[in-house]
Design a protein around this motif. Structure first.
Motif, mmCIF file in Angstrom:
data_model
loop_
_atom_site.group_PDB
_atom_site.id
_atom_site.type_symbol
_atom_site.label_atom_id
_atom_site.label_comp_id
_atom_site.label_asym_id
_atom_site.label_seq_id
_atom_site.Cartn_x
_atom_site.Cartn_y
_atom_site.Cartn_z
ATOM 1 N N SER A 87 0.809 -1.333 -0.106
ATOM 2 C CA SER A 87 -0.050 0.068 0.013
ATOM 3 C C SER A 87 0.872 1.115 0.187
ATOM 4 C CB SER A 87 -0.939 -0.222 1.256
ATOM 5 O OG SER A 87 -1.656 1.167 1.254
ATOM 6 N N LEU A 88 1.884 1.086 0.728
ATOM 7 C CA LEU A 88 2.508 2.365 0.889
ATOM 8 C C LEU A 88 3.533 2.511 -0.547
ATOM 9 C CD1 LEU A 88 4.339 4.494 2.538
ATOM 10 C CD2 LEU A 88 5.987 2.690 3.018
ATOM 11 N N VAL A 89 3.968 1.464 -0.932
ATOM 12 C CA VAL A 89 4.446 1.733 -2.476
ATOM 13 C C VAL A 89 3.639 2.345 -3.479
ATOM 14 C CG1 VAL A 89 5.549 0.301 -4.337
ATOM 15 C CG2 VAL A 89 6.399 -0.242 -2.101
ATOM 16 N N GLU A 90 2.365 1.846 -3.266
ATOM 17 C CA GLU A 90 1.430 2.181 -4.262
ATOM 18 C C GLU A 90 1.138 3.752 -4.082
ATOM 19 O OE1 GLU A 90 -2.123 0.012 -3.960
ATOM 20 O OE2 GLU A 90 -1.221 -1.750 -4.391
ATOM 21 N N ASN A 91 1.044 4.141 -2.893
ATOM 22 C CA ASN A 91 0.886 5.852 -2.592
ATOM 23 C C ASN A 91 2.078 6.567 -3.005
ATOM 24 O OD1 ASN A 91 -1.659 5.058 -1.514
ATOM 25 N ND2 ASN A 91 -0.754 4.930 0.695
ATOM 26 N N VAL A 92 3.313 6.157 -2.806
ATOM 27 C CA VAL A 92 4.363 6.718 -3.084
ATOM 28 C C VAL A 92 4.557 6.727 -4.912
ATOM 29 C CG1 VAL A 92 7.058 6.368 -3.394
ATOM 30 C CG2 VAL A 92 5.856 6.231 -1.034
ATOM 31 N N ALA A 93 4.053 5.591 -5.560
ATOM 32 C CA ALA A 93 4.082 5.559 -7.028
ATOM 33 C C ALA A 93 2.879 6.662 -7.437
ATOM 34 C CB ALA A 93 4.073 4.413 -7.561
ATOM 35 N N SER A 94 1.890 6.653 -6.746
ATOM 36 C CA SER A 94 0.900 7.379 -7.313
ATOM 37 C C SER A 94 1.277 8.931 -6.976
ATOM 38 C CB SER A 94 -0.380 7.282 -6.492
ATOM 39 O OG SER A 94 -1.347 8.039 -6.722
ATOM 40 N N SER A 95 1.802 9.213 -5.567
ATOM 41 C CA SER A 95 2.327 10.660 -5.558
ATOM 42 C C SER A 95 3.497 10.755 -6.599
ATOM 43 C CB SER A 95 2.605 10.811 -4.118
ATOM 44 O OG SER A 95 1.824 10.609 -3.275
ATOM 45 N N ALA A 96 4.178 10.315 -6.906
ATOM 46 C CA ALA A 96 5.476 10.376 -7.708
ATOM 47 C C ALA A 96 4.727 10.660 -9.106
ATOM 48 C CB ALA A 96 6.371 9.394 -7.951
ATOM 49 N N GLN A 97 3.897 10.029 -9.535
ATOM 50 C CA GLN A 97 3.147 10.193 -11.090
ATOM 51 C C GLN A 97 2.622 11.680 -10.966
ATOM 52 O OE1 GLN A 97 3.862 8.070 -13.515
ATOM 53 N NE2 GLN A 97 2.583 9.341 -14.727
ATOM 54 N N GLU A 98 1.891 11.814 -9.821
ATOM 55 C CA GLU A 98 0.880 13.168 -9.919
ATOM 56 C C GLU A 98 2.177 14.317 -9.861
ATOM 57 O OE1 GLU A 98 -1.361 15.657 -6.347
ATOM 58 O OE2 GLU A 98 -1.758 13.295 -6.836
ATOM 59 N N VAL A 99 3.207 14.175 -9.245
ATOM 60 C CA VAL A 99 4.125 15.384 -9.174
ATOM 61 C C VAL A 99 4.694 15.464 -10.592
ATOM 62 C CG1 VAL A 99 6.534 15.773 -8.349
ATOM 63 C CG2 VAL A 99 4.805 15.331 -6.582
ATOM 64 N N LYS A 100 4.941 14.386 -11.190
ATOM 65 C CA LYS A 100 5.693 14.138 -12.527
ATOM 66 C C LYS A 100 4.706 15.094 -13.688
ATOM 67 C CE LYS A 100 7.100 10.924 -16.191
ATOM 68 N NZ LYS A 100 7.143 9.620 -16.431
ATOM 69 N N GLN A 101 3.350 14.726 -13.434
ATOM 70 C CA GLN A 101 2.388 15.251 -14.556
ATOM 71 C C GLN A 101 2.455 16.924 -13.930
ATOM 72 O OE1 GLN A 101 -1.296 12.939 -13.604
ATOM 73 N NE2 GLN A 101 -0.715 11.350 -14.885
ATOM 74 N N ARG A 102 2.413 17.355 -12.754
ATOM 75 C CA ARG A 102 2.441 18.942 -12.416
ATOM 76 C C ARG A 102 3.720 19.151 -12.982
ATOM 77 N NH1 ARG A 102 0.568 18.811 -6.101
ATOM 78 N NH2 ARG A 102 -1.569 18.254 -6.448
ATOM 79 N N ILE A 103 4.778 18.536 -12.968
ATOM 80 C CA ILE A 103 5.837 19.282 -13.527
ATOM 81 C C ILE A 103 5.922 19.407 -14.988
ATOM 82 C CG2 ILE A 103 8.558 18.717 -13.855
ATOM 83 C CD1 ILE A 103 8.502 17.795 -11.080
ATOM 84 N N GLN A 104 5.545 18.412 -15.599
ATOM 85 C CA GLN A 104 5.482 18.255 -17.239
ATOM 86 C C GLN A 104 4.379 19.589 -17.660
ATOM 87 O OE1 GLN A 104 4.342 14.337 -18.207
ATOM 88 N NE2 GLN A 104 6.384 13.740 -18.426
ATOM 89 N N SER A 105 3.375 19.541 -16.942
ATOM 90 C CA SER A 105 2.149 20.469 -17.350
ATOM 91 C C SER A 105 2.765 21.834 -17.219
ATOM 92 C CB SER A 105 0.994 20.384 -16.441
ATOM 93 O OG SER A 105 1.072 20.695 -15.161
ATOM 94 N N ALA A 106 3.591 22.170 -15.960
ATOM 95 C CA ALA A 106 4.276 23.412 -15.598
ATOM 96 C C ALA A 106 5.304 23.806 -17.093
ATOM 97 C CB ALA A 106 4.872 23.431 -14.515
ATOM 98 N N VAL A 107 5.983 22.666 -17.161
ATOM 99 C CA VAL A 107 7.027 23.010 -18.529
ATOM 100 C C VAL A 107 6.397 23.289 -19.720
ATOM 101 C CG1 VAL A 107 8.873 21.766 -19.705
ATOM 102 C CG2 VAL A 107 8.815 21.461 -17.261
ATOM 103 N N VAL A 108 5.180 22.335 -20.022
ATOM 104 C CA VAL A 108 4.622 22.918 -21.249
ATOM 105 C C VAL A 108 4.078 24.324 -21.217
ATOM 106 C CG1 VAL A 108 2.245 22.301 -22.544
ATOM 107 C CG2 VAL A 108 3.917 20.558 -21.685
ATOM 108 N N LYS A 109 3.362 24.738 -19.994
ATOM 109 C CA LYS A 109 2.975 26.273 -20.008
ATOM 110 C C LYS A 109 4.217 27.144 -19.999
ATOM 111 C CE LYS A 109 -1.045 25.305 -17.018
ATOM 112 N NZ LYS A 109 -1.418 25.633 -15.519
ATOM 113 N N ASP A 110 5.226 26.726 -19.431
ATOM 114 C CA ASP A 110 6.500 27.663 -19.552
ATOM 115 C C ASP A 110 6.858 27.689 -20.940
ATOM 116 O OD1 ASP A 110 6.333 28.592 -16.808
ATOM 117 O OD2 ASP A 110 7.924 27.241 -16.208
ATOM 118 N N GLY A 111 6.897 26.776 -21.517
ATOM 119 C CA GLY A 111 7.246 26.281 -22.988
ATOM 120 C C GLY A 111 6.562 27.186 -23.927
#
Length: 129
Positions: A87-111
């Protein structure tokens, strides 16, 4: 736990030794023939041996039961820990995916904003002209 069991077995051994010694002294000082006394001593020794054997079997059975319970308990703990870890691994993976998506959307906006900024001449470039 081994200290407690060693102390307990020591107490039992001392008790048995005292019981045998007391019985032997009582029989030796009783007014009987030697053959009768030896017969009673042998009989008492056999009774004590039988009782000790019965207790040993009983204690072995209890120890086996405790070992089985401990094994079951440790298996249950391991299962629970594995589930929680998953469960912990799933939560960490989910949070990491969410952070990755936020970073990608921020990069696209900045781009996209930097390309529009490049299209407009900067203030510095206008002042130089």
């Amino acid at each position: 736990m081994s200290k407690d069991s060693n102390n307990w077995s020591g107490y039992v051994a001392c008790f048995m030794l005292g019981a045998i010694t007391g019985a032997a002294i009582a029989l030796l000082f009783a007014p009987q023939e030697g053959a009768e006394t030896r017969k009673q001593l042998a009989q008492k020794a056999n009774e004590l041996k039988s009782k000790a054997s019965d207790k040993a079997v009983e204690l072995k059975s209890k120890a086996s039961d405790l070992k089985e319970k401990a094994s079951d308990y440790s298996t249950e703990i391991a299962k629970t820990a594995k589930e929680r870890w998953g469960s912990l691994v799933e939560n960490v993976a989910s949070s990491a995916q969410e952070v990755k998506q936020r970073i990608q959307s921020a990069v696209v906006k900045d781009g996209s904003s930097s390309t529009s900024a490049e299209a407009q001449p900067s203030l510095e470039a206008q002042e130089e002209a």
